[in-house]
Motif scaffolding. Structure first.
Motif, PDB file in Angstrom:
ATOM      1  N   THR A   1       5.245   4.950  -3.423  1.00  0.00           N
ATOM      2  CA  THR A   1       4.193   4.254  -4.160  1.00  0.00           C
ATOM      3  C   THR A   1       4.804   3.297  -5.179  1.00  0.00           C
ATOM      4  O   THR A   1       5.925   3.516  -5.658  1.00  0.00           O
ATOM      5  CB  THR A   1       3.263   5.252  -4.872  1.00  0.00           C
ATOM      6  OG1 THR A   1       2.192   4.540  -5.507  1.00  0.00           O
ATOM      7  CG2 THR A   1       4.018   6.049  -5.930  1.00  0.00           C
TER       8      THR A   1
ATOM      9  N   GLU B   1      -4.380   9.671  -3.659  1.00  0.00           N
ATOM     10  CA  GLU B   1      -5.661   8.989  -3.864  1.00  0.00           C
ATOM     11  C   GLU B   1      -5.889   7.822  -2.915  1.00  0.00           C
ATOM     12  O   GLU B   1      -7.026   7.418  -2.696  1.00  0.00           O
ATOM     13  CB  GLU B   1      -5.763   8.527  -5.321  1.00  0.00           C
ATOM     14  CG  GLU B   1      -5.736   9.722  -6.288  1.00  0.00           C
ATOM     15  CD  GLU B   1      -5.795   9.313  -7.745  1.00  0.00           C
ATOM     16  OE1 GLU B   1      -5.457   8.147  -8.050  1.00  0.00           O
ATOM     17  OE2 GLU B   1      -6.179  10.153  -8.581  1.00  0.00           O
ATOM     18  N   ASN B   2      -4.834   7.244  -2.355  1.00  0.00           N
ATOM     19  CA  ASN B   2      -5.022   6.172  -1.375  1.00  0.00           C
ATOM     20  C   ASN B   2      -5.799   6.724  -0.178  1.00  0.00           C
ATOM     21  O   ASN B   2      -5.435   7.767   0.371  1.00  0.00           O
ATOM     22  CB  ASN B   2      -3.659   5.644  -0.930  1.00  0.00           C
ATOM     23  CG  ASN B   2      -3.783   4.633   0.186  1.00  0.00           C
ATOM     24  OD1 ASN B   2      -3.860   5.000   1.349  1.00  0.00           O
ATOM     25  ND2 ASN B   2      -3.806   3.357  -0.166  1.00  0.00           N
TER      26      ASN B   2
ATOM     27  N   SER C   1      -0.810   6.435   8.023  1.00  0.00           N
ATOM     28  CA  SER C   1      -0.351   5.450   7.041  1.00  0.00           C
ATOM     29  C   SER C   1       0.908   4.727   7.499  1.00  0.00           C
ATOM     30  O   SER C   1       1.197   3.636   7.024  1.00  0.00           O
ATOM     31  CB  SER C   1      -0.087   6.124   5.692  1.00  0.00           C
ATOM     32  OG  SER C   1       1.052   6.957   5.749  1.00  0.00           O
TER      33      SER C   1
ATOM     34  N   LYS D   1       0.850  -1.198   0.000  1.00  0.00           N
ATOM     35  CA  LYS D   1       0.000   0.000   0.000  1.00  0.00           C
ATOM     36  C   LYS D   1       0.881   1.242   0.000  1.00  0.00           C
ATOM     37  O   LYS D   1       1.983   1.228   0.548  1.00  0.00           O
ATOM     38  CB  LYS D   1      -0.908   0.008   1.247  1.00  0.00           C
ATOM     39  CG  LYS D   1      -1.972   1.081   1.233  1.00  0.00           C
ATOM     40  CD  LYS D   1      -2.969   0.922   2.366  1.00  0.00           C
ATOM     41  CE  LYS D   1      -2.337   1.123   3.733  1.00  0.00           C
ATOM     42  NZ  LYS D   1      -3.363   1.169   4.815  1.00  0.00           N
ATOM     43  N   ASP D   2       0.393   2.312  -0.617  1.00  0.00           N
ATOM     44  CA  ASP D   2       1.117   3.590  -0.593  1.00  0.00           C
ATOM     45  C   ASP D   2       1.381   4.019   0.851  1.00  0.00           C
ATOM     46  O   ASP D   2       0.575   3.754   1.752  1.00  0.00           O
ATOM     47  CB  ASP D   2       0.301   4.692  -1.277  1.00  0.00           C
ATOM     48  CG  ASP D   2       0.123   4.462  -2.767  1.00  0.00           C
ATOM     49  OD1 ASP D   2       0.810   3.583  -3.314  1.00  0.00           O
ATOM     50  OD2 ASP D   2      -0.711   5.167  -3.377  1.00  0.00           O
TER      51      ASP D   2
ATOM     52  N   ASP E   1       2.503   2.457  -7.676  1.00  0.00           N
ATOM     53  CA  ASP E   1       1.459   2.632  -8.679  1.00  0.00           C
ATOM     54  C   ASP E   1       2.094   2.657 -10.072  1.00  0.00           C
ATOM     55  O   ASP E   1       2.946   3.510 -10.357  1.00  0.00           O
ATOM     56  CB  ASP E   1       0.726   3.948  -8.402  1.00  0.00           C
ATOM     57  CG  ASP E   1      -0.464   4.166  -9.322  1.00  0.00           C
ATOM     58  OD1 ASP E   1      -0.368   3.824 -10.519  1.00  0.00           O
ATOM     59  OD2 ASP E   1      -1.477   4.726  -8.858  1.00  0.00           O
TER      60      ASP E   1
END
Length: 744
Positions: A507, A666-667, A722, A371-372, A509
């Motif tokens: 990230t 966006e996470n 996070s 996950k980011d 992504d």
């Protein structure tokens, strides 16, 4: 805190299009959306604050922290020294640039309609008031420190035993380093380097009464303060020690008079477009900078008139000349803060290492792949960024690393990791920015070391700075390649990462990875990016993207939905963006800006900016992250808001003359952390915030009976969302913040 709060200002830039910038910005914005509420024409001085005076106002806020009784005494002294270092740099760059315009008869108007001469007059007056206040603050701090058994002694305060020790110290440690120079027709006044601190003496030879004038440049290798032996902190300045033993320095002479002075030189480097070899050009330019014209001459009050005249004639021609009624070189007071007195300093703070990385047994790639992650410096350790690159250097599956380097520091683990990766046979590319002000020499040295190790070093563009902070690692996984990226709002600098509040975003992504690859190809090969999927960059599209986002908030208000903009940055200067914000305010968009330093936007003006609020946060840590948030038709904070991190401030240089990035968050967890934690905490802080008023003055936020809130303390005592990973579920959680104004 560091020895200065980062400003790194550029001197005024003149281009053929500059003369129309302000008028065009106003015209462009007012010509759009005919059906929108029109912004009434207002004179430039009523639309904008002068950027140079706004910077001085920021340094006043820094100085105010030296008067804050909530801070320990040595931390207050550190703030005082920072205000001095900041002011030195301001004269070296900004004032030097205006002086250059004045000399060359360039009558370019500032955004608020002032000529260079008018600005210099206003700056001279404001800077003089600030310097006078610095001396007042120093006298008060010196008195309060003395009450805590921490003394800076004058010569008359030195007792006999200490005097004997000082004489021995002078003979053993100082005398051989000093080089007095006679001033006469055969010995002209010597060159004095930037920030050079000197003493000048009038003497008479005892044997025959022959007069002689001597100049003594105090070598920067000597400490500015010498600590006397003993448990109690007792210091004597180097200039007082030299004066105490003038008879030893000049045996056979009688002292008639003396004085001290300090100079600041123009330290700007102008880039020549035709420079064929940037490295060679900067080697030469750095040497030339040391000999720039004198911009400021600061002399000790009480210097005999003929000595003062001699100094002014020798180095003060065309400079801003002033007298100091106290200590010369306020920045040097930082040396006193090294004293081991924990009772006079903030309790030490150890940043957390993100638990999510530990949950994956220290495997950064596994954690990022899962996950980011956002790492919030300095509350969370910069070591995670170093660990990311070290792992990349050692991992046999990593095939390539690409890295931008703007400021990396003197002892950089980042450089070591890149060298290790290259020596391990990986493809390593480093974009080293030679134009990082005052770090040019350091960066040239790093570039040389990297090249020797086999790193492909690229210096970027001649006219633009590469200011984007991006790291990209390409790794072989399951028969294909995966790209891991780090984006920072601050520099890859392990020292400043301990005192600057910044965002590190990790990230894997694929879309962001593809975009990052295009950005690097643009910097290294001038291949302009096309069809970027997530990232927006300057100077190709970032200005337009921001404009579109502001317009979208205006459209939401017209449609009956909330229109909200929150933005956090270091400086707000760009006229076009300011005009857009004025238009948004007139349409009913609620705009909250957290601008640490320069702000040229005038908030709270009826008919212009009544829906815009601006605050500045100055405290234990330096607010440095750039975060831009747009409600997108919802009241903020909202899970649906558009949230971006960036390397760019809203200044012409960042949007038009630098390579910068803006990246959407966006996470959901990271989004909530950046918007609901970082931004809300900045907005509701009541202990280290200042509110900008329509007249340009700043009022410190006073907690009106509510519960006080200190955003730095909150993040020092509460982990990020996070970074905690599974540990968050096992704990009591992180206290959620509620948006309340309470004067903030």
């Amino acid at each position: 805190m560091s020895e200065r709060i980062e400003t790194h200002e550029e001197s005024p830039v003149i281009t053929p299009a500059t003369t129309e910038t302000i008028e065009q910005a106003v015209a462009d914005v007012q010509s759009q959306h005919d059906e929108a509420v029109a912004v009434e024409p207002v004179a430039p001085r009523e639309r904008y604050f002068n950027r140079e005076l706004s910077w001085l106002a920021f340094n006043e806020r820094v100085l105010d922290e030296a008067c804050n009784p909530a801070h320990p005494l040595l931390e207050r002294l550190r703030f005082l020294s920072i205000s001095g270092a900041n002011l030195d740099e301001f004269f070296m760059v900004r004032v030097a640039g205006l002086r250059g315009q004045q000399i060359n008869l360039v009558e370019q108007l500032s955004a608020d309609g002032l000529t260079p001469t008018q600005q210099l007059d206003a700056l001279g007056e404001s800077a003089e008031k600030l310097m006078h206040r610095q001396q007042v603050v120093w006298r008060e701090l010196r008195r309060e420190l003395a009450a805590q058994d921490f003394r800076v002694l004058s010569n008359k305060d030195v007792d006999a035993e200490s005097s004997r020790w000082l004489e021995e110290y002078f003979r053993d440690q100082v005398l051989q380093v000093l080089t007095p120079q006679a001033l006469d027709p055969a010995h002209p006044f010597p060159f004095i380097p930037n920030k050079g601190f000197s003493l000048i003496f009038d003497l008479k030879r005892i044997s025959d009464g022959e007069p002689i004038r001597e100049l003594l440049m105090i070598p920067p290798t000597l400490p500015r303060f010498v600590r006397l032996p003993g448990e109690a902190a007792r210091y004597v300045s180097i200039e007082n020690i030299i004066r105490r033993f003038t008879a030893i320095l000049f045996p056979g002479y009688e002292l008639l008079g003396d004085g001290a002075f300090r100079i600041i030189r123009d330290s700007d480097i102008e880039i020549e477009e035709e420079a064929e070899d940037l490295v060679r050009f900067f080697h030469t330019a750095i040497k030339r900078r040391r000999r720039g014209r004198v911009i400021r001459l600061r002399m000790e009050a009480g210097m005999p008139q003929d000595l003062e005249t001699h100094v002014c004639d020798a180095v003060g021609q065309g400079a801003i000349v002033s007298e100091a009624s106290g200590f010369l070189g306020i920045a040097d007071l930082d040396a006193l803060t090294e004293e081991n007195r924990p009772d006079l300093k903030w309790p030490p703070y150890t940043p957390r290492f993100p638990e999510r990385i530990r949950e994956h047994d220290g495997d950064c790639f596994a954690a990022i792949r899962d996950k980011d992650i956002v790492v919030h410096h300095p509350y969370e350790s910069f070591e995670v960024v170093i660990a990311f690159l070290k792992q990349a250097a050692q991992d046999p599956d990593v095939v390539a690393i690409k890295q931008t380097l703007y400021r990396a520091g003197k002892q950089s683990a980042i450089i070591r990791a890149l060298i290790d990766a290259a020596e391990a046979g990986k493809s390593v590319t480093a974009v080293v920015e030679l134009k990082a002000r005052f770090d040019e020499e350091q960066n040239i040295m790093w570039a040389s070391q990297l090249e020797r190790a086999g790193v492909q070093v690229v210096y970027g563009f001649t006219n633009w700075k590469t200011h984007a902070k991006i790291s990209m690692v390409v790794r072989r996984e399951n028969g294909s390649f995966r790209t891991y990226c780090h984006f920072g709002t601050g520099n890859y600098h392990p020292v400043t990462a301990k005192i600057y509040t910044d965002i590190s975003f990790f990230t894997a992504d694929p879309k962001i990875g593809r975009d990052a690859g295009q950005v690097f190809n643009y910097i290294t090969g001038y291949v302009e990016p096309h069809d970027l999927e997530r990232i927006t960059i300057s100077p190709h599209g970032l200005r337009e993207k921001l404009s579109d986002l502001i317009d979208a908030e205006i459209d939401h208000v017209r449609a009956g939905r909330p229109g909200t903009i929150w933005a956090k940055m270091n400086s707000l200067v760009d006229p076009s963006i300011i005009e857009k914000l004025y238009r948004a305010s007139a349409a009913g968009v609620q705009v909250d800006l957290i601008v640490r330093g320069i702000c040229c936007l005038r908030p709270g003006v009826p008919g212009l900016s009544e829906n815009i609020r601006v605050k500045s946060v100055v405290g234990r840590f330096l607010e440095h992250s750039r975060i831009f948030c747009f409600g997108d038709g919802k009241a903020m904070p909202s899970p649906e808001a558009k949230v971006f991190i960036s390397s760019a401030d809203w200044m012409p240089r960042n949007l038009d003359r630098r390579v910068e990035y803006m990246l959407p968050i966006e996470n959901p967890t990271v989004h909530e952390q950046v918007l609901g934690q970082v931004m809300v905490a900045n907005l509701i802080d009541t202990e280290q915030s200042w509110v900008l008023k329509p007249d340009g003055s700043y009022d410190r936020v006073v907690n009106a009976g509510g519960k006080p809130f200190n955003l730095h303390r909150y993040f020092m005592t509460n982990p990020s969302l996070s970074g905690r990973g599974a540990a968050l579920k096992k704990s009591e959680g992180v206290p959620r913040l509620k948006l309340r104004r309470g004067g903030a």
